[in-house]
Design an enzyme around this catalytic site. Structure first.
Site, PDB file in Angstrom:
ATOM      1  N   GLU A   1      -7.206   0.489  -4.780  1.00 41.72           N
ATOM      2  CA  GLU A   1      -7.462   0.346  -3.324  1.00 41.72           C
ATOM      3  C   GLU A   1      -8.560   0.020  -2.603  1.00 41.72           C
ATOM      4  O   GLU A   1      -8.633  -0.983  -1.960  1.00 41.72           O
ATOM      5  CB  GLU A   1      -6.805   1.809  -2.768  1.00 41.72           C
ATOM      6  CG  GLU A   1      -5.367   2.127  -3.045  1.00 41.72           C
ATOM      7  CD  GLU A   1      -5.097   3.775  -2.544  1.00 41.72           C
ATOM      8  OE1 GLU A   1      -5.883   4.492  -2.184  1.00 41.72           O
ATOM      9  OE2 GLU A   1      -3.934   4.057  -2.959  1.00 41.72           O
TER      10      GLU A   1
ATOM     11  N   LYS B   1       3.319  10.986  -3.474  1.00 42.48           N
ATOM     12  CA  LYS B   1       2.157  10.513  -4.357  1.00 42.48           C
ATOM     13  C   LYS B   1       1.262  11.499  -4.979  1.00 42.48           C
ATOM     14  O   LYS B   1       0.792  11.490  -5.918  1.00 42.48           O
ATOM     15  CB  LYS B   1       1.076   9.686  -3.386  1.00 42.48           C
ATOM     16  CG  LYS B   1       0.463   8.724  -4.018  1.00 42.48           C
ATOM     17  CD  LYS B   1      -0.378   7.999  -3.083  1.00 42.48           C
ATOM     18  CE  LYS B   1      -1.413   7.043  -3.713  1.00 42.48           C
ATOM     19  NZ  LYS B   1      -2.093   6.102  -2.528  1.00 42.48           N
TER      20      LYS B   1
ATOM     21  N   ASP C   1       0.691  -1.160  -0.011  1.00 42.67           N
ATOM     22  CA  ASP C   1      -0.064  -0.101   0.066  1.00 42.67           C
ATOM     23  C   ASP C   1       1.061   1.206  -0.201  1.00 42.67           C
ATOM     24  O   ASP C   1       1.621   1.502   0.970  1.00 42.67           O
ATOM     25  CB  ASP C   1      -0.741   0.020   1.212  1.00 42.67           C
ATOM     26  CG  ASP C   1      -1.802   1.211   1.367  1.00 42.67           C
ATOM     27  OD1 ASP C   1      -1.729   2.179   0.341  1.00 42.67           O
ATOM     28  OD2 ASP C   1      -2.568   1.244   2.467  1.00 42.67           O
TER      29      ASP C   1
END
Lengths: 180, 625
Positions: free
Chosen positions: B189, B86, B25
């Site tokens: 996700e 990110k 993740d």
């Protein structure tokens, strides 16, 4: 590559027909994807992965074509040797064109009507009914299968495309209204 | 740097051995790595017992730090400490500016010296691309996993937000490549979170994934239908997270203590934020908590906290409503709600979500780890450690792909929500006599004008045979793979000439950027580039040998003639020999040759797989009678 040249019905082991058993189609689709999807070959070499992307894309394309009535009808015509070029959608039937113009006017008038959602619903209902009727006509012509019948079938498909487009636009319009 | 596995020459690894496969993740604030061990998926802690790795990279004079060590530098050396990288992945400078808040970094022009593309961040160790920063975070997670699992990783599933476009996905995959990590799959996700709860095995239903993290809020509505996960709608707020709850409590403290917010220094403000965060966490279990700020002492009750938190939670519920409307659903139609992100530990958040959705949200898996856990479960299946028979995650493309046509209009080639992989061909023609090249500009988005959509890449087709205008017919095939990544191929139809395609990604890195970064990373790791190239070829050779040997063993006798069978057996031997020579180019040539000689066999096996899958279906149908 044998299976990629099979027609979509053969790929799914379905009879070539206007009617498709949706449940059977879906379960065959999942079985096929289980066999060819890239996830099955995640640890394999690059060539195998490319091959499986091709197969999986082909299976998706076949599924999407057979699932919905309009692409399915167009595909049936293609198998009968008539590749319908939808870009050149020319319909000479003046009555149909008049009807379409009237429908278009109703659509553009929706924003100014007192109850737009009701108007959208009414038009969408009409589009659905028309599409259903065209499907019936198409099946008749397609089953008869002479060159003349197929000519007629092609005209019906073109008309059907008009209504499918209208239905999509109405969908869009409805969600626009909900956003306001 | 992870070293790649080397077997004894001539001894390819067994194809069925246990694979070290992890789920990662790669988050905005924190990152995690997990794997399935003895049947259960678990996240791995660092030596201090922390499972989460802060997604922070510090470029220091002595070296590069990742995680908590880097995070402590954020205050002292902000210009060289990269946080929330990110948000910059696959984005241009104008997007980064639009993020709001002044970033303490200096950005520099990209490799081709124009203002387009991903911005590079200036650090004392040189200009770094967001992709390189992400690769540092990945390396840190990989080495943690390798220490825990006791060996080199075979591959990983990396999660990305469902709304990530092609450029953002590509940037994530490039980061993995820089970190020397094989990506089995990029997984959405919310899909990963649903997988962690085993919802993929439930048949069908509508799932809402409510993800309230440190700095972002995401809401996704998924439709699960017989093993197919479709993302129906996504929404959220990129500037709403746990930090905002801390701030709101800190403000309350200052008010109660009668301290003017503008009068305190940054250190005191930080102190207030830390105390606020402690109070918030204490109220997860307790009904009230004592709070201090300077000389002031006070008490915050659960009820008071809820009152402070409600306006923030309202914003998440509004986004939730909007997403449901986009999906064409009512709240009552939701079957399950999955909670993701540390901020969903707040009892008030759970109460409000339950009240809105009418469902008790799923919270039994640690909300910080649930995405990594789902990714690990999927990685375990993809690595072949667990039978894949009952699990198939089919994703859809989140945004339409299209081309620029006359007048700056967007012509959609692949529509959003199309199940991937997908391949579409489009035909083009030349508009001038003797034209031998053309440019295709690809966009992603839903708007009618290309200027409202995101530019993905320009493709230049060259080597079109010279003909009169409209004479050449070029078929351009757009293919989107299971990760949602686009590739393009072109062919002139009348002559069969394959046009060469040059890709210039709008926000991504081109191949020369990547090879430069690979080179840099070798130099920095004291590694040798040639040795690395050789290792990569040897690993691929092992994959080919392993896969082909296993395939021959299983189907060679039935699907091949005697001569074909022996020819391929000989190919396996010759690849093994060429692998042992240590000549990277020779190995690459041999892999390419065998790819061709075994193509027919591979296709026959795929077709056999299809036949078996369908006949297995028939047996299942019969059993129902």
């Amino acid at each position: 590559m044998v299976d990629l040249t099979k027609n979509y019905f053969e790929l799914f082991e379905l009879p070539v027909s206007c009617q498709v058993d949706q449940q059977y189609l879906s379960s065959q689709y999942r079985a096929l994807q289980r066999a060819v999807h890239p996830d099955r070959f995640a640890g394999d070499d690059a060539r195998q992965q490319r091959l499986s992307v091709q197969y999986a894309a082909h299976v998706n394309e076949a599924f999407n074509t057979l699932k919905q009535p309009l692409p399915r009808a167009m595909y049936l015509l293609k198998l009968a040797g008539r590749d319908v070029d939808m870009e050149r959608n020319t319909i000479m039937d003046p009555e149909f064109l008049m009807e379409q113009m009237a429908l278009r006017e109703s659509v553009s008038a929706i924003r100014s009507t007192a109850n737009p959602e009701q108007a959208i619903e009414r038009l969408a209902g009409q589009a659905d009914a028309d599409i259903y009727q065209y499907l019936q006509q198409f099946e008749g012509f397609w089953l008869a299968g002479t060159e003349q019948d197929l000519e007629q079938a092609e005209t019906v498909v073109r008309k059907m495309q008009f209504m499918v487009k209208l239905a999509t636009e109405l969908d869009q319009l409805e969600s626009d209204f909900l956003d306001d | 740097m992870a070293l790649l596995q080397i077997s004894e020459p001539g001894q390819a690894p067994e194809p069925h051995q246990y694979k070290r496969a992890v789920g990662i993740d790669l988050g905005t604030t924190n990152s995690l790595v997990a794997a399935v061990r003895s049947g259960a998926a678990e996240t791995f802690p660092d030596i201090d017992g922390n499972h989460t790795l802060p997604s922070v990279v510090h470029y220091g004079a002595q070296g590069i730090d990742v995680g908590s060590n880097a995070k402590t530098r954020a205050l002292i050396d902000p210009g060289n400490t990269i946080i929330s990288v990110k948000r910059m992945m696959g984005r241009g400078l104008e997007d980064v500016d639009a993020l709001g808040g002044v970033l303490p970094y200096q950005f520099v022009a990209n490799a081709w010296g124009t203002n387009e593309g991903m911005p590079f961040i200036k650090t004392r160790r040189g200009a770094v691309s967001p992709v390189e920063v992400s690769a540092e975070i990945l390396r840190s997670l990989v080495s943690r996993a390798e220490e825990t699992l006791g060996g080199d990783l075979d591959g990983a599933v990396i999660t990305v937000p469902a709304y990530f476009d092609d450029a953002q996905r590509q940037a994530t995959k490039d980061a993995a490549r820089l970190a020397g990590l094989k990506v089995y799959r990029l997984l959405n996700e919310p899909t990963a979170a649903a997988v962690a709860y085993g919802l993929d095995q439930e048949g069908e239903g509508t799932i809402a994934v409510y993800d309230l993290g440190g700095g972002t809020f995401d809401i996704s509505i998924l439709r699960l239908e017989k093993g197919v996960f479709e993302v129906m709608a996504t929404g959220g707020d990129t500037a709403l997270g746990g930090d905002d709850f801390d701030r709101i409590v800190a403000r309350w403290m200052l008010r109660e203590a009668e301290v003017d917010e503008s009068s305190i220094n940054p250190l005191q403000l930080r102190e207030a934020m830390v105390e606020a965060c402690r109070a918030k966490e204490a109220l997860t279990v307790g009904s009230e908590v004592d709070v201090n700020f300077g000389q002031w002492r006070g008490t915050l009750s659960r009820g008071q906290f809820n009152g402070l938190a409600d306006p923030l939670i309202d914003r998440t519920i509004r986004a939730f409503k909007r997403s449901l409307r986009d999906a064409g659903l009512k709240a009552s139609e939701i079957d399950e709600v999955v909670m993701v992100g540390g901020s969903t530990r707040m009892p008030r958040v759970r109460e409000r979500v339950e009240a809105f959705s009418g469902r008790q949200p799923l919270t039994s898996i640690d909300p910080d780890r649930v995405v990594a856990v789902g990714a690990a479960l999927q990685a375990n299946v993809l690595a072949g450690n667990k039978s894949a028979d009952d699990m198939l995650l089919l994703d859809v493309i989140p945004l339409s792909l299209g081309l620029e046509t006359m007048g700056g209009l967007m012509e959609k080639v692949i529509h959003r929500n199309t199940t991937i992989p997908v391949s579409r061909a489009q035909e083009f023609t030349t508009c001038k006599d003797g034209q031998t090249a053309m440019v295709i500009h690809v966009f992603q988005g839903e708007r009618e004008l290309i200027r409202d959509n995101r530019s993905l890449a320009r493709f230049e087709l060259r080597g079109i045979p010279a003909m009169s205008a409209g004479g050449a017919k070029i078929r351009v095939t757009f293919q989107v793979d299971a990760d949602g990544l686009l590739s393009v191929a072109a062919q002139e139809l009348s002559t069969g000439v394959r046009s060469s395609i040059q890709v210039k990604p709008s926000y991504g890195l081109n191949d020369s950027d990547i090879s430069r970064m690979l080179k840099d990373s070798f130099a920095h790791a004291g590694d040798d580039r040639d040795a690395r190239t050789l290792l990569e070829q040897q690993v691929e050779a092992d994959r080919v040998v392993g896969a082909l040997a296993a395939a021959l063993d299983k189907d060679g006798q039935t699907l091949l003639g005697k001569d074909e069978y022996h020819a391929l057996l000989a190919d396996v031997e010759s690849l093994k020999q060429s692998r042992a020579t240590g000549d990277a180019k020779a190995i690459a040539r041999e892999i390419e040759r065998i790819a061709q000689s075994s193509e027919e066999f591979a296709a026959r096996r795929m077709n056999q797989g299809i036949r078996q899958a369908l006949s297995g279906q028939k047996l299942d149908d019969l059993k129902e009678f």
